[in-house]
Design a protein around this motif. Structure first.
Motif, mmCIF file in Angstrom:
data_model
loop_
_atom_site.group_PDB
_atom_site.id
_atom_site.type_symbol
_atom_site.label_atom_id
_atom_site.label_comp_id
_atom_site.label_asym_id
_atom_site.label_seq_id
_atom_site.Cartn_x
_atom_site.Cartn_y
_atom_site.Cartn_z
ATOM 1 N N GLU A 48 0.844 -1.189 0.000
ATOM 2 C CA GLU A 48 0.000 0.000 0.000
ATOM 3 C C GLU A 48 0.887 1.249 0.000
ATOM 4 O O GLU A 48 1.309 1.706 1.064
ATOM 5 N N PRO A 49 1.181 1.806 -1.149
ATOM 6 C CA PRO A 49 2.021 3.002 -1.218
ATOM 7 C C PRO A 49 1.290 4.212 -0.661
ATOM 8 O O PRO A 49 0.087 4.149 -0.375
ATOM 9 N N PRO A 50 1.990 5.343 -0.481
ATOM 10 C CA PRO A 50 1.322 6.559 -0.010
ATOM 11 C C PRO A 50 0.081 6.881 -0.841
ATOM 12 O O PRO A 50 0.018 6.564 -2.031
ATOM 13 N N LEU A 51 -0.870 7.504 -0.202
ATOM 14 C CA LEU A 51 -2.133 7.833 -0.873
ATOM 15 C C LEU A 51 -2.411 9.328 -0.754
ATOM 16 O O LEU A 51 -1.801 10.029 0.059
ATOM 17 N N ILE A 52 -3.334 9.799 -1.575
ATOM 18 C CA ILE A 52 -3.666 11.220 -1.624
ATOM 19 C C ILE A 52 -5.116 11.429 -1.203
ATOM 20 O O ILE A 52 -6.013 10.680 -1.618
ATOM 21 N N PHE A 53 -5.362 12.441 -0.373
ATOM 22 C CA PHE A 53 -6.715 12.897 -0.093
ATOM 23 C C PHE A 53 -6.677 14.416 0.026
ATOM 24 O O PHE A 53 -5.606 15.018 -0.009
#
Length: 232
Positions: A48-53
């Motif tokens: 699970e790589p970094p995510l954006i919100f």
């Protein structure tokens, strides 16, 4: 041109050593960008790589230099967490930005906090629902004054820390980001047209915990600045 009612005043952040204000366009946030924090909350960065919100600009809580900001404990939650983060302020925009040129978009940096209704957040994650209610409430994005990049240069490392009521809770370095700032900017620009005035919260290291009314949060980032907050 006339308006149906008076427009809302622009959201702004103070600058260090200046009377000028930084007008905010949009707030992007990076989750799971420090391996120790990802493990702390039960995620495997290999899978699970970094995510954006995103957070709405209206969630910003700007704290002037030398003052103590007041964070009002939000309704509809019994568990609010802090997350200290480097905030990158953009002075230029663009789409499909090359990583090698991404630093040219940076206007400056600030210390920020991503405040989260953690109990609501967990329920949203469990049900695969959007995070907006847990991340986008009023005051959910405290930020200190922005230090222009011309004063500190491009940051690749720097000590970051946060104390809760005088006790050290977060202690890390910017060099430990999974995605560097240029990589974050380049990745964002592939999904969004970045604009001057955009803020990017770049993720938090381990040590995230809850706050109670009456608590004092005090943190900072080397060469960038400090941020102090009272929980009301």
């Amino acid at each position: 041109m006339s308006y149906a009612f008076d427009p809302v005043a622009p959201v702004t952040v103070p600058l260090t050593g200046s009377d000028s204000l930084f007008p905010v366009h949009r707030i992007y946030c990076v989750g799971r960008n420090y391996a120790d924090h990802a493990l702390e909350v039960g995620h495997d960065l290999l899978a699970e790589p970094p995510l954006i919100f995103c957070k709405p600009a209206a969630s910003l809580l700007a704290v002037a230099p030398g003052t103590v900001g007041v964070f009002h404990y939000p309704p509809r939650t019994g568990l609010v967490d802090y997350e200290l983060e480097l905030v990158v302020a953009l002075g230029r925009g663009g789409s499909e930005v090359d990583e090698a040129a991404a630093s040219e978009l940076i206007f400056g940096y600030a210390a920020g906090l991503d405040m989260t209704r953690r109990d609501v957040h967990r329920e949203m994650m469990k049900g695969g629902k959007p995070w907006d209610v847990s991340k986008g409430f009023a005051g959910a994005a405290p930020i200190g004054a922005i230090t222009p990049v011309r004063e500190v240069g491009i940051l690749e490392r720097g000590h970051m820390w946060l104390d809760l009521n005088g006790e050290r809770r977060q202690d890390s370095d910017l060099s430990l980001m999974v995605w560097s700032v240029p990589k974050i900017i380049a990745q964002l620009s592939r999904s969004f047209e970045l604009r001057p005035g955009d803020l990017i919260y770049t993720g938090t290291p381990k040590g995230v915990s809850a706050v109670e009314r009456g608590d004092i949060l005090s943190g900072g980032i080397e060469r960038v600045g400090e941020l102090k907050l009272r929980i009301a």
